[in-house]
Scaffold this motif. Sequence first.
Motif, PDB file in Angstrom:
ATOM      1  N   THR A  84      26.301  33.288  68.936  1.00 18.08           N
ATOM      2  CA  THR A  84      25.549  33.289  70.194  1.00 18.08           C
ATOM      3  C   THR A  84      24.231  32.551  70.038  1.00 18.08           C
ATOM      4  OG1 THR A  84      26.531  35.432  70.766  1.00 18.08           O
ATOM      5  CG2 THR A  84      24.581  34.756  71.991  1.00 18.08           C
ATOM      6  N   ILE A  85      23.550  32.762  68.915  1.00 10.39           N
ATOM      7  CA  ILE A  85      22.281  32.066  68.662  1.00 10.39           C
ATOM      8  C   ILE A  85      22.510  30.564  68.543  1.00 10.39           C
ATOM      9  CG2 ILE A  85      20.430  31.774  66.969  1.00 10.39           C
ATOM     10  CD1 ILE A  85      20.676  34.775  66.374  1.00 10.39           C
ATOM     11  N   LEU A  86      23.590  30.160  67.876  1.00 10.39           N
ATOM     12  CA  LEU A  86      23.887  28.729  67.721  1.00 10.39           C
ATOM     13  C   LEU A  86      24.187  28.086  69.077  1.00 10.39           C
ATOM     14  CD1 LEU A  86      26.080  28.733  64.474  1.00 10.39           C
ATOM     15  CD2 LEU A  86      23.736  27.904  64.731  1.00 10.39           C
ATOM     16  N   VAL A  87      24.965  28.779  69.905  1.00  8.42           N
ATOM     17  CA  VAL A  87      25.261  28.252  71.247  1.00  8.42           C
ATOM     18  C   VAL A  87      23.975  28.137  72.062  1.00  8.42           C
ATOM     19  CG1 VAL A  87      26.430  28.747  73.433  1.00  8.42           C
ATOM     20  CG2 VAL A  87      27.641  29.095  71.275  1.00  8.42           C
ATOM     21  N   SER A  88      23.124  29.154  71.993  1.00  6.66           N
ATOM     22  CA  SER A  88      21.854  29.119  72.727  1.00  6.66           C
ATOM     23  C   SER A  88      20.978  27.962  72.256  1.00  6.66           C
ATOM     24  CB  SER A  88      21.103  30.444  72.551  1.00  6.66           C
ATOM     25  OG  SER A  88      21.897  31.534  72.955  1.00  6.66           O
ATOM     26  N   THR A  89      20.929  27.760  70.933  1.00  4.85           N
ATOM     27  CA  THR A  89      20.127  26.674  70.381  1.00  4.85           C
ATOM     28  C   THR A  89      20.657  25.313  70.829  1.00  4.85           C
ATOM     29  OG1 THR A  89      19.665  28.043  68.438  1.00  4.85           O
ATOM     30  CG2 THR A  89      19.204  25.689  68.253  1.00  4.85           C
ATOM     31  N   ALA A  90      21.987  25.152  70.816  1.00  2.58           N
ATOM     32  CA  ALA A  90      22.582  23.886  71.247  1.00  2.58           C
ATOM     33  C   ALA A  90      22.279  23.603  72.711  1.00  2.58           C
ATOM     34  CB  ALA A  90      24.088  23.915  71.005  1.00  2.58           C
ATOM     35  N   ILE A  91      22.365  24.631  73.568  1.00  2.00           N
ATOM     36  CA  ILE A  91      22.082  24.448  74.996  1.00  2.00           C
ATOM     37  C   ILE A  91      20.602  24.132  75.204  1.00  2.00           C
ATOM     38  CG2 ILE A  91      21.990  25.648  77.220  1.00  2.00           C
ATOM     39  CD1 ILE A  91      24.541  27.114  76.400  1.00  2.00           C
ATOM     40  N   LEU A  92      19.724  24.822  74.474  1.00  3.64           N
ATOM     41  CA  LEU A  92      18.286  24.543  74.580  1.00  3.64           C
ATOM     42  C   LEU A  92      17.979  23.112  74.150  1.00  3.64           C
ATOM     43  CD1 LEU A  92      15.391  25.470  75.093  1.00  3.64           C
ATOM     44  CD2 LEU A  92      15.330  26.346  72.743  1.00  3.64           C
ATOM     45  N   PHE A  93      18.598  22.655  73.056  1.00  6.51           N
ATOM     46  CA  PHE A  93      18.400  21.283  72.581  1.00  6.51           C
ATOM     47  C   PHE A  93      18.868  20.285  73.639  1.00  6.51           C
ATOM     48  CE2 PHE A  93      19.987  17.510  70.294  1.00  6.51           C
ATOM     49  CZ  PHE A  93      18.808  17.110  69.672  1.00  6.51           C
ATOM     50  N   LEU A  94      20.015  20.559  74.274  1.00  9.26           N
ATOM     51  CA  LEU A  94      20.524  19.696  75.337  1.00  9.26           C
ATOM     52  C   LEU A  94      19.531  19.621  76.490  1.00  9.26           C
ATOM     53  CD1 LEU A  94      22.842  18.066  76.656  1.00  9.26           C
ATOM     54  CD2 LEU A  94      23.748  20.242  77.500  1.00  9.26           C
ATOM     55  N   PHE A  95      18.988  20.768  76.893  1.00  4.61           N
ATOM     56  CA  PHE A  95      18.005  20.789  77.976  1.00  4.61           C
ATOM     57  C   PHE A  95      16.780  19.956  77.623  1.00  4.61           C
ATOM     58  CE2 PHE A  95      20.013  24.632  79.915  1.00  4.61           C
ATOM     59  CZ  PHE A  95      19.979  24.202  81.230  1.00  4.61           C
ATOM     60  N   LEU A  96      16.278  20.099  76.388  1.00  5.39           N
ATOM     61  CA  LEU A  96      15.069  19.386  75.984  1.00  5.39           C
ATOM     62  C   LEU A  96      15.294  17.884  75.939  1.00  5.39           C
ATOM     63  CD1 LEU A  96      13.743  21.776  73.182  1.00  5.39           C
ATOM     64  CD2 LEU A  96      12.933  21.569  75.534  1.00  5.39           C
ATOM     65  N   VAL A  97      16.455  17.466  75.432  1.00  2.54           N
ATOM     66  CA  VAL A  97      16.761  16.034  75.363  1.00  2.54           C
ATOM     67  C   VAL A  97      16.874  15.437  76.762  1.00  2.54           C
ATOM     68  CG1 VAL A  97      18.526  14.356  74.698  1.00  2.54           C
ATOM     69  CG2 VAL A  97      17.868  16.153  73.103  1.00  2.54           C
ATOM     70  N   VAL A  98      17.628  16.109  77.641  1.00  2.00           N
ATOM     71  CA  VAL A  98      17.792  15.610  79.012  1.00  2.00           C
ATOM     72  C   VAL A  98      16.455  15.628  79.749  1.00  2.00           C
ATOM     73  CG1 VAL A  98      18.916  16.059  81.228  1.00  2.00           C
ATOM     74  CG2 VAL A  98      20.217  16.297  79.107  1.00  2.00           C
ATOM     75  N   ASN A  99      15.650  16.660  79.501  1.00  2.00           N
ATOM     76  CA  ASN A  99      14.331  16.759  80.125  1.00  2.00           C
ATOM     77  C   ASN A  99      13.462  15.556  79.748  1.00  2.00           C
ATOM     78  OD1 ASN A  99      11.479  17.487  80.454  1.00  2.00           O
ATOM     79  ND2 ASN A  99      12.209  19.524  80.930  1.00  2.00           N
ATOM     80  N   ARG A 100      13.454  15.219  78.475  1.00  2.00           N
ATOM     81  CA  ARG A 100      12.626  14.090  78.023  1.00  2.00           C
ATOM     82  C   ARG A 100      13.126  12.765  78.589  1.00  2.00           C
ATOM     83  NH1 ARG A 100      10.651  13.757  71.886  1.00  2.00           N
ATOM     84  NH2 ARG A 100       9.490  15.520  72.729  1.00  2.00           N
ATOM     85  N   ARG A 101      14.460  12.589  78.603  1.00  2.00           N
ATOM     86  CA  ARG A 101      15.012  11.346  79.161  1.00  2.00           C
ATOM     87  C   ARG A 101      14.693  11.233  80.652  1.00  2.00           C
ATOM     88  NH1 ARG A 101      19.258   9.045  76.148  1.00  2.00           N
ATOM     89  NH2 ARG A 101      18.601   9.101  73.960  1.00  2.00           N
ATOM     90  N   ALA A 102      14.812  12.346  81.382  1.00  2.00           N
ATOM     91  CA  ALA A 102      14.556  12.308  82.815  1.00  2.00           C
ATOM     92  C   ALA A 102      13.094  11.980  83.116  1.00  2.00           C
ATOM     93  CB  ALA A 102      14.940  13.650  83.442  1.00  2.00           C
ATOM     94  N   ARG A 103      12.175  12.453  82.284  1.00  2.00           N
ATOM     95  CA  ARG A 103      10.758  12.146  82.492  1.00  2.00           C
ATOM     96  C   ARG A 103      10.482  10.652  82.332  1.00  2.00           C
ATOM     97  NH1 ARG A 103       7.313  16.540  82.640  1.00  2.00           N
ATOM     98  NH2 ARG A 103       8.279  18.537  82.085  1.00  2.00           N
ATOM     99  N   ARG A 104      11.236  10.005  81.427  1.00  2.00           N
ATOM    100  CA  ARG A 104      11.071   8.574  81.242  1.00  2.00           C
ATOM    101  C   ARG A 104      11.609   7.786  82.416  1.00  2.00           C
ATOM    102  NH1 ARG A 104      12.964   8.002  74.887  1.00  2.00           N
ATOM    103  NH2 ARG A 104      11.184   9.132  73.987  1.00  2.00           N
ATOM    104  N   TRP A 105      12.702   8.282  83.033  1.00  2.00           N
ATOM    105  CA  TRP A 105      13.273   7.601  84.191  1.00  2.00           C
ATOM    106  C   TRP A 105      12.333   7.682  85.389  1.00  2.00           C
ATOM    107  CZ3 TRP A 105      18.544  10.414  83.289  1.00  2.00           C
ATOM    108  CH2 TRP A 105      19.184   9.841  82.178  1.00  2.00           C
TER     109      TRP A 105
END
Length: 470
Positions: A449-470
Motif C-alpha cells: 500500500t505504501i509503495l502504491v501510494s508513493t508511486a501515485i504521489l510521484f506521478l502527481f508531482l511529475v505531472v504537476n511540474r510538467r503542467a506548470r511548464r505548459w
Amino acid sequence: MRRAPLVPLALATIVGIITANTVSGIPTIAWLALLCSAAIIGSILLIFRKEYPTTFFSILLIAAFFALGGIRSGMGNPQLDTQHWSRHCSAPSFLSLRLTESPVPRAKSWRANADVESVDGIETHGSLRLYLRKDSTAATLRYGDRLLVHGYADTARGSLYSTSDHYLLTGRDSTSLRSRCETLRMKLLRRMQAGPLERRYRGIAEAMTAGWRGDLEEDIQGQFRDAGIMHLLCVSGLHVGLLAAMVGWVLRWLGRERKGRILRGTIQLIVIWAFAALTGLAPATVRAALMFSLFIVSNIMNRRTDTMNLLAAAAIVMLYSDPMLLFDIGWQLSFSAVTGILLARPVIGLQRNFLWQASMVSLAATLATLPVTLATFHRFYPYFLIANVIIVPLASLILALSLSYMLIPCCLTACPLRFALQGCDWLTQGIAGLPGASIEGLNPRPVATILVSTAILFLFLVVNRRARRW
C-alpha cells in the motif's frame, strides 16, 4: 519546509498518531520527554546561534509534532482512557446515547453512529455504531435524538445491536444548526419522493445531492461499484469540488480582477455551504466545505499561499481535535480526494473547458483514493479511468439537475434529469458488464500500500511540474 512548512508537520503528526496506536507500551512520559527535549534544544539553538538554524530547527519542529501526535493519540485511545464507554460494558448495560447522524437504512436494519454519554448511570464518552431493527419507530429517529438502550455492546467492534423493545427515546434536539439542517434535508427528500421521478432514478439523485441511500436499488449500487465510480454515490470532497468548479466556470466572465474574484468567490462559498446544509451538515461534506472554503478565501485575497499548506493546516486542526479521525474511512477518502484535486490543479487549469475540468477533477480524486480503496475494500476496478473520464462530466450535469429537482420537483425538472440518469445508467451498465470489470479478493500488505501510494504521489508531482511548464 520553506514552501509549505505545515505539510511535514502534518505528516509528523500522522506518523505520531499511527505509532502511538500500533506500537504498544510507549508510556506518555516518553512522548513528553521527546517533546521537552525538542523544545529545550530548539531554545538553546535560537539563543546561542547567530544565524537562524533552519535545518536543525526544522528537524526539532518535526520531532515536536511527532510527539504531540503521540500524546494526543494516547489521550483519545480507549485502551488508556478510563472514562471510555468500552471500559464499563462487560455485561448487558443501560447506555444513554446521542445520535450523531440520522439512521441509514440497510438490508435488515437501520444504522447510525452515536455518542455514549453514560453507561449504567456512569458518565462516559466515546462513540459506537448502533444497529436497530427495521420498524416504524426507528424510521422516525433523527440526528441529535437521545436514546436509552439496553443491550450488550461489542467493545471490540464498537457496535451495539438493539430492537424496538430495548430502547427508549428520551429527548430530541430541535435547536442546533445541524438538527435544523437535518430537518430541512428530510423535508426536501420527502418532496423528491413525492415528485414524478421513478424510484430507480430518484435513488441516484438522492444519493448525489443529500447523501441519502435509502431508495438506492442494489443493482444500481452494483453497477456503479463495478464501474469504479461508487464514490459518486457518496457525498464527499469530489462533489464539493465539482460544485465549486462548476460555479467558477459559469462565472468565469467576471474575470480575475479584485471585484470579480470577490463576487465569484462569495457565490462559490454560498453554494458549497448551501450544499453542505442540504446534506444535513454531514461530517464528510463539512470537512470538504471547510477545506475548499480556505482555498476560495485565499483566492479572493489573491494570496499566493500554497494550497497544500492550507490542507495541512486543516488536517492538523482536525487530528488534534479528534486523533481517531485518522482511522475513519470517510476522513481518509475525503482528505486523499482533496489532496489529489489540489495536486492536479495545474492540469485541471490547462483548459477552461468544463468537461475537461470535471474529468480531471474526478480522475485526480479517484487516483488519490486508490490506495485507500484497495486497502479497505480489497477490490480493483480496471476500467475506473474510462468510467471517470466518460461518466463524471455527465455526473456533474446530474448533480446540477438533481439540485434543481430537489428544490422544484415537477415534470419540468424531472424530464431532463430522467434523460441524464438514463444515459448514466446505460453507460455504467456497459462498463460494469465488460470482462474483468471487478477484481476481488485483493489484500495488499502495508508495504504494498505504501509503495502504491508513493508511486501515485510521484506521478502527481511529475505531472504537476510538467503542467506548470505548459
